[in-house]
Design a protein around this motif. Structure first.
Motif: not given
Lengths: 199, 335, 541, 417
Positions: A35-36, A38-40
């Motif tokens: 699962i990452p 991360f986002g923006s």
């Protein structure tokens, strides 16, 4: 359950590393979950990814807060992010660096870990040499296999080939193999402060 | 304009709907007793509705051009409301109404469906009023253009939101009174803005075919619909359709007022292919904008009392510019 | 398909919604009287035959003409076409050249030898027509078509009357005239030439005529008193024209004065040029503007070199010198003598001052009223004597060939009623279609075609026809310039522009109907009707 | 075939196996990988006879799907978060018209403040749009639900939204069994529309309906959803028979038969709940879980049975119905007529806040101890909100609340420098 947390910067392949690891685990019959987190974030920002390996179905989807292993793709993160937070006392640490753990200033911290559980690996150098681009994942995952003994080198190679078709895959496999070889040379399992040197 | 056949020697040339002296194959669709009547009797449009007329004109022409293999997406608006109050439909074409802003996109979807189903014979028209086209539906329209989807979009421009009671749209002309641009104050009626010329914007997309037309010139309109159906890809037809209610003119004068709009130069009629203007309908009997404006109570404030000659002159300047810009008066013709 | 409730509807179902109930005004189709028809002395349905002609139905068009006028080829040439003066097209560009289309059709009929037959079975009644001029021929023709037997007594050696003796060949070639007269005799009309009626009562009795139509015309030239040294130098117009017709070469000399300002004066002046006069000078007491001659005749005369002396009266002649007094117009436009004189030299002078009727043969007929030298008739063309009708130049009316033709037609209808002991009531006239009733936008800009004309130099050397006919394409063009004022010509505009599809197209020739179930009464059909054939009428509440 | 792959990739492949004919795509995190995957399938030719339309907005995406579906094509799109709100009008329209479009929602929060991480606010916002809403617990179920969704939607002529948690599922690499084309073809016949825009049989679709018939139209839509309550389990059973695994259905219980305490959740959080249930069972606590797969139609009867003799019910809700609490618990009370069951609403995981086993266990215990508030917020940083509330009490212009909170959390300087 074996939980790995990977720290890096956007663009270095942190998420891919977790995915590769999960594929390698799958190859060996484990249940695996990558699962990452991360986002923006954009290129260069600190990012984290997680990978779980287990004998049975993995249902929980919380982030990994107490990893069994930490991979640090960029040593400059050491002083910015709490990369070792929650690391289990018997955990593993693998850092992408051509310098030594002492040189990186974390010798004291890793001394608390069992022998052979911490190492530096010049993965970017290997990648540049074999792949031509600074993509340290293949070497780092090979290094993780080497120091943890959790997965077989062949599984990592298979995962790399699944993810990267053709020539790119083979070049990454070559980088991974050399990383293995480096750890074999220095027998990292024997020394707590192993430092894989380029041959 | 290469346009419709211009016949000499006839008492009514080709300006009337019919001409029994023409060969049947070149007579107008509307003169044909077996025309489709795509928008049938019993609809609830106001008396003298230009949009109802324009829609029947355009769709009947399209139906003939594509041999009846037509599906239509319709935006919300007068046209949709007056034609399909449950349980009656006035349409005699396969017709779908979804929303106010999305007719172009729905058209895209229908075209894609027809392509994938192998129904290459079926053609798609999306249509709406000026509000659903130049305002709220503009994004979908531009997207449809940009992708060059195989849809003919027809805008029936009556220059305001008539369905909701005559509010200003971005197609409302300068100085026009609407419910939201009242004729009071220093700047009565709609502002003199930059305008929003969607046909030119459509041309900027480089799509195969863009044209303007008016209900006052049936043959030109039919010719353009037929021509548009000869292209594949995105096409745009902008039809001027007076609204007697919103414009404040006599219900019998719908075509007359449309004619004056064209003949004054305020509504330029032209066509373009792949972003280049290829034809224009020359003004036949040029009139000053006064003639056009005075017919409509939405401009009454420009003529009340001592009048507002300055603003009328500004409107005349718009017409003059159109005439220059689109070459609407041919050389040597009486000005 | 089981359609989702209310989401999916069957197409075209709005027909159940009868929007006609919204209407406060209703359109109705009307027929208005075209101004050309209204102006035609012969009562031709001009618009109708133009309509037929524009589709190329020439024979039908011609047959429409000859319902009213038996001599289209002649009329197309010599009629002064008041129809064109009232043509609404004149306000758009130029009037439709109706006469030229008529002539085209008339010529075509002669070429194709189109004939007419009686429309009714023989009645066994016998009508006497006195005089084979246009009025008599017209009456005879119509009566024959109505099934009556007709005999024309003509005093002269030829039929045609003023068409032959008053109109020069260059305006009306004699083969055309003969052909159209022959069509009338072919219909069964008997013409007895050189048959002067001396005693009408006696003739009617002896020959058992059931009715009589008098159409002897006006053949007595009006004279002005001009003291003359050489009476031979002064002759009258009819004398001259009749001489030309008979093949004489009247000796006019090189310089000819023509005294008068009517069409006959023009005919004389132009004939004089053709007879070798190097100078033909029209002397007229008023101005050109006041001249009764038609403008085109004056124009053509001018083209041929005829000269004019305005505001002048001829007072006397002596040894080839004519004394002329200058006139001036008073406030009312009447010429008044000025007392100023001048002298004009000329070899001859032709008086073209008008004609009188020779009423001598009627002197013993009782019951007639004669006023100002003409016979009074009622609206039914009957004289004061029962069974005796009269028309043409001998009754009070404008003296033109077309008026005469009209008289003949009109008289025939009343004579027919008289013979059948019924009453003839003329159809009431529609209101006249005005220019304001039209929506002229729809008419293509199309100025009239110019008929070909002989060039002036060629004209004056002979009596060839001056004005040529139209060829077929030109004739079509002219026919199609007709605006069809006031009468539907099936342009489909109403059918097309109705936003409610409430106009039913009935098919070619059948025009349209309104479907009042759906007509909302917007009035667009009425506004957009090019010819003004739709009127909006308030709905009764 | 078993694969270790990203959830989005798996879903894209599953969609491909369903032979969609028109796909409309507009990118929005975290849905992007699905439509990218489909784009690749179309471009490579692996997914033949399919039109892939790159639209200019979510509104256009749904509109193109509406046009395509109405014209008789199997249509698919995917979106998330702001995207579903931007297309909201068209979402309702597709529902109203009864067009069997399938849409994946990669669940994500809705701003402001803008936030890309997972919660269920987006799907919940459109819960009444007339769509069937299915929530996937893991990526295998996400794959399976899409296959069932086309069948379900086309059978009923209703659009179906398959909701899968953004990032947590869309971006997670997991073991997934991708069925074969033959399997899917056997389960999902070609699309046979109930209404279609076709020039050969023209109809008018989308008429204006007045007060005289609108209620009936709505009732019929409701009746279709009620029919779905029967059809969803039927399809799940058929699916199990053909594919050999449990997927979908209305709800699924986990050790709930004798449970005194039942935890109810939607989507991926159920996995974490199961782990906690196991832990607490090991400690002798009679606790179980119920996962709601079909939120619309709401499985009232099934829940009524499943919640059985429970004394307390705890709903873990990834959306906040601001001003009252939870949508799920609110709906769930309809399944509990005349009962003294205590229903706890626990708002959790908003904007991607991790829902940890530890926190869940703590909150369950607190419920067991009778200490839990009826509506509570999992891992809410209480001091921070209290400080802000205090500021607002003292001062009218406190500046943006989010910024103030970040300042309190001491993360703002890092972001600034």
């Amino acid at each position: 359950m074996f939980e790995v947390r990977i720290h890096g910067r956007g663009g270095q392949g942190v998420v891919t590393a977790a995915e590769l690891l999960s594929i390698a685990g799958f190859e060996e019959g484990f249940w695996a979950q990558a699962i990452p987190s991360f986002g923006s974030e954009r290129m260069g920002a600190p990012v984290v990814a997680f990978c779980r390996l287990n004998e049975c179905e993995i249902r929980s989807r919380e982030p990994i807060t107490s990893p069994d292993a930490v991979i640090i793709q960029d040593p400059t993160l050491l002083h910015q992010v709490k990369v070792f937070e929650g690391l289990s006392p018997g955990g593993y640490v693998l850092i992408n660096s051509s310098r030594s753990l002492d040189q990186l200033g974390i010798g004291e911290f890793v001394d608390k870990l069992p022998r052979g559980h911490a190492a530096c690996l010049p993965a970017t150098e290997l990648a540049l040499r074999h792949v031509g681009r600074p993509v340290p994942n293949a070497a780092l995952l090979a290094g993780l296999c080497a120091i943890t003994g959790r997965l077989k080198p062949a599984s990592i190679e298979a995962a790399i080939r699944r993810k990267f078709k053709g020539e790119v895959g083979e070049k990454n496999v070559a980088a991974a193999r050399e990383a293995f070889a480096m750890f074999a040379n220095v027998e990292v399992k024997e020394g707590a402060r192993a430092h894989a040197q380029a041959v | 304009m290469s346009g419709p056949q211009r016949v000499k020697f006839y008492q009514t040339g080709t300006f009337t709907v019919g001409n029994r002296l023409l060969d049947v194959s070149v007579r107008s669709v509307q003169s044909d007793r077996s025309r489709n009547n795509s928008l049938n009797s019993g609809h609830r449009a106001c008396q003298g509705c230009g949009e109802a007329l324009g829609a029947r004109y355009a769709l009947d022409a399209a139906m003939r051009a594509v041999n009846g293999k037509l599906v239509v997406a319709n935006a919300t608006g007068c046209l949709e409301v007056f034609s399909t109050p449950y349980p009656e439909s006035s349409w005699r074409v396969a017709w779908l109404h979804s929303l106010f802003a999305n007719a172009a996109a729905v058209g895209t979807g229908m075209a894609a469906a027809m392509r994938v189903k192998g129904r290459h014979d079926v053609r798609v028209i999306a249509q709406g009023g000026d509000g659903g086209t130049v305002d709220i539906g503009f994004a979908c329209l531009s997207g449809m253009f940009e992708r060059n989807d195989d849809v003919l979009y027809i805008c029936y421009d009556n220059e305001a939101y008539m369905n909701t009671g005559v509010q200003r749209s971005s197609a409302t002309p300068a100085a026009a009174r609407t419910a939201t641009t009242p004729a009071v104050g220093d700047q009565p009626g709609n502002v003199f803005g930059q305008g929003k010329n969607v046909p030119l914007i459509a041309m900027a997309h480089g799509i195969p075919y863009v044209a303007t037309a008016s209900v006052c010139d049936l043959r030109d309109l039919e010719y353009k619909v037929e021509k548009a159906m000869g292209f594949h890809g995105a096409r745009y037809l902008h039809v001027h359709v007076p609204c007697p209610l919103g414009w404040g003119c006599d219900t019998g004068d719908t075509l007359k007022v449309a004619r004056l709009a064209a003949e004054s130069g305020l509504f330029p009629i032209f066509e373009a292919e792949y972003g280049e203007i290829t034809g224009r309908r020359a003004i036949r009997k040029r009139v000053p904008v006064d003639d056009y404006l005075r017919m409509q109570s939405r401009f009454a404030h420009l003529f009340k009392g001592r009048g507002d000659p300055a603003r009328v002159a500004m409107i005349q300047a718009i017409a003059d510019r159109n005439i220059r810009r689109f070459g609407l008066v041919s050389e040597g013709a009486p000005a | 398909m089981n359609k989702p409730f209310a989401i999916t509807l069957d197409v075209g179902t709005s027909l159940v919604n009868k929007t006609g109930s919204w209407r406060t005004e209703r359109p109705v189709y009307v027929d208005r009287l075209p101004p050309c028809n209204n102006a035609c002395p012969a009562g031709e349905n001009i618009q109708q035959w133009l309509y037929l002609a524009e589709e190329g139905n020439y024979e039908q068009a011609w047959r429409e003409i000859v319902k009213h006028n038996p001599m289209p080829a002649c009329m197309g040439r010599v009629c002064y076409h008041p129809c064109e003066d009232f043509c609404n097209r004149a306000r758009l560009d130029t009037a439709v050249s109706i006469h030229s289309v008529e002539r085209f059709l008339g010529d075509l009929a002669i070429r194709n030898n189109w004939r007419v037959k009686p429309d009714a079975p023989s009645t066994g009644r016998h009508v006497l027509v006195v005089g084979a001029g246009p009025s008599g021929l017209s009456a005879a023709y119509h009566l024959a078509r109505m099934g009556h037997r007709v005999t024309i007594y003509e005093a002269g050696p030829w039929a045609g009357g003023m068409m032959r003796f008053g109109i020069p060949k260059y305006r009306l070639p004699r083969d055309v005239l003969d052909a159209e007269i022959r069509r009338i005799t072919d219909l069964g009309v008997t013409i007895k030439l050189n048959h002067k009626v001396a005693d009408l009562d006696q003739t009617m009795r002896s020959e058992k005529f059931d009715a009589v139509f008098l159409a002897v015309g006006a053949h007595l030239a009006k004279r002005a008193y001009i003291p003359a040294g050489d009476a031979g130098k002064i002759l009258d117009a009819l004398q001259l024209l009749r001489g030309v017709e008979a093949g004489d070469q009247p000796l006019l000399g090189r310089r000819v004065l023509i005294y008068g300002g009517g069409n006959t004066a023009m005919d004389v002046a132009r004939s004089a040029k053709r007879l070798g006069a190097s100078e033909a000078i029209v002397v007229y007491r008023r101005t050109r503007e006041k001249m009764p001659a038609h403008d085109f005749e004056v124009r053509e005369a001018e083209e041929e070199g005829v000269m004019f002396k305005w505001l002048s009266t001829i007072k006397a002649e002596s040894e080839g010198k004519f004394t002329v007094e200058k006139m001036k117009l008073d406030d009312k436009g009447k010429p008044q003598p000025t007392g100023e004189f001048e002298t004009m030299e000329a070899d001859s002078c032709v008086l073209a001052l008008g004609q009188d009727v020779d009423l001598s043969f009627l002197s013993r007929v009782t019951g007639l009223t004669i006023t100002d030298g003409v016979v009074e008739v009622g609206p039914d063309m009957m004289t004061g004597r029962r069974g005796v009708f009269a028309g043409g130049d001998m009754v009070p009316a404008e003296r033109t060939v077309t008026v005469a033709i009209g008289h003949g037609k009109k008289a025939a209808r009343y004579i027919d009623a008289f013979l059948r002991d019924t009453t003839y009531t003329p159809a009431s006239k529609h209101e006249v279609a005005k220019f304001e009733n039209l929506n002229t936008w729809y008419y293509t800009d199309a100025p009239a075609t110019v008929q070909p004309a002989l060039d002036a130099a060629r004209r004056i050397s002979n009596f060839e026809e001056v004005v040529g006919g139209l060829d077929e394409s030109n004739a079509l063009f002219e026919a199609r310039r007709c605006l069809s004022c006031g009468n539907c010509f099936e342009c489909d505009n109403c059918f097309g522009v109705c936003p409610d599809n409430a106009v039913i197209k009935l098919g070619p020739g059948k025009r349209f109907e309104f479907n009042y179930d759906y007509c909302k009464g917007c009035g667009m059909c009425s506004t957009e009707c090019p010819c003004g054939a739709i009127r909006m009428e308030p709905e009764t509440i | 075939m078993l694969r270790q792959c990203e959830g989005s990739q798996a879903v894209a492949e599953a969609i491909g196996l369903c032979r969609p004919q028109v796909i409309c795509a507009y990118p929005i995190t975290p849905q992007t990988h699905i439509v990218e995957g489909l784009g690749a399938l179309v471009k490579s030719g692996a997914l033949a006879n399919c039109e892939y339309i790159n639209v200019e907005s979510e509104f256009a995406a749904m509109s193109v799907a509406i046009g395509a579906s109405a014209a008789g094509a199997r249509a698919y799109t995917a979106t998330a978060s702001q995207g579903i709100l931007y297309m909201a009008e068209a979402v309702y329209n597709a529902g109203g018209l009864g067009l069997p479009i399938v849409m994946t929602v990669g669940n994500r929060s809705i701003g402001a403040p803008i936030n890309i991480w997972n919660d269920h606010t987006d799907s919940m916002a459109l819960r009444d749009a007339g769509w069937i809403q299915l929530f996937a617990e893991d990526n295998q179920e996400a794959v399976d639900l899409h296959i069932q969704a086309f069948r379900l939607g086309e059978e009923l002529s209703l659009p179906v939204m398959v909701c899968m948690d953004g990032f947590i599922l869309t971006h997670a690499y997991e073991r997934v069994d991708i069925p074969t084309q033959e399997q899917v073809d056997q389960f999902l016949p070609p699309y046979e529309p109930r209404q279609v825009v076709d020039p050969d049989n023209p109809v008018t679709i989308g008429a204006m309906v007045g007060p005289e018939a609108f209620m009936e139209v709505r009732y019929l839509a409701h009746a279709k959803q009620l029919r779905a309550l029967e059809l969803i389990p039927e399809l799940a059973a058929e699916f199990k028979q053909k594919f050999g695994r449990d997927s979908g259905g209305l709800i699924r219980s986990y050790r709930a038969d004798d449970a005194e305490t039942i935890v109810v959740g939607l989507g991926s959080v159920n996995g974490t709940i199961k782990d906690v249930v196991d832990e607490m069972r090991n400690e002798g606590i009679k606790i179980g879980g119920v996962s709601i797969c079909s939120f619309r139609p709401f499985p009232t009867a099934a829940l009524s049975t499943a919640l059985g003799r429970a004394q307390r019910i705890i709903t873990i809700e990834k959306s906040l119905s601001v001003g009252i609490g939870g949508n799920v618990s609110h709906n769930l009370r309809m399944a509990l007529p005349d009962r003294n069951t205590t229903v706890y609403t626990v708002i959790a995981g908003l904007g991607g806040r991790p829902i940890t086993r530890a926190s869940l266990k703590k909150v369950f215990r607190s419920a067991l101890d009778g200490l839990l508030e009826p509506v509570s917020f999992l891992d809410l940083n209480l001091p921070v909100v209290q400080r802000q509330l205090e500021r607002e009490r003292l001062e009218r212009r406190t500046g943006p609340a989010a910024e103030a909170i970040l300042r309190d959390l001491n993360t703002l300087p890092a972001a600034v420098h």
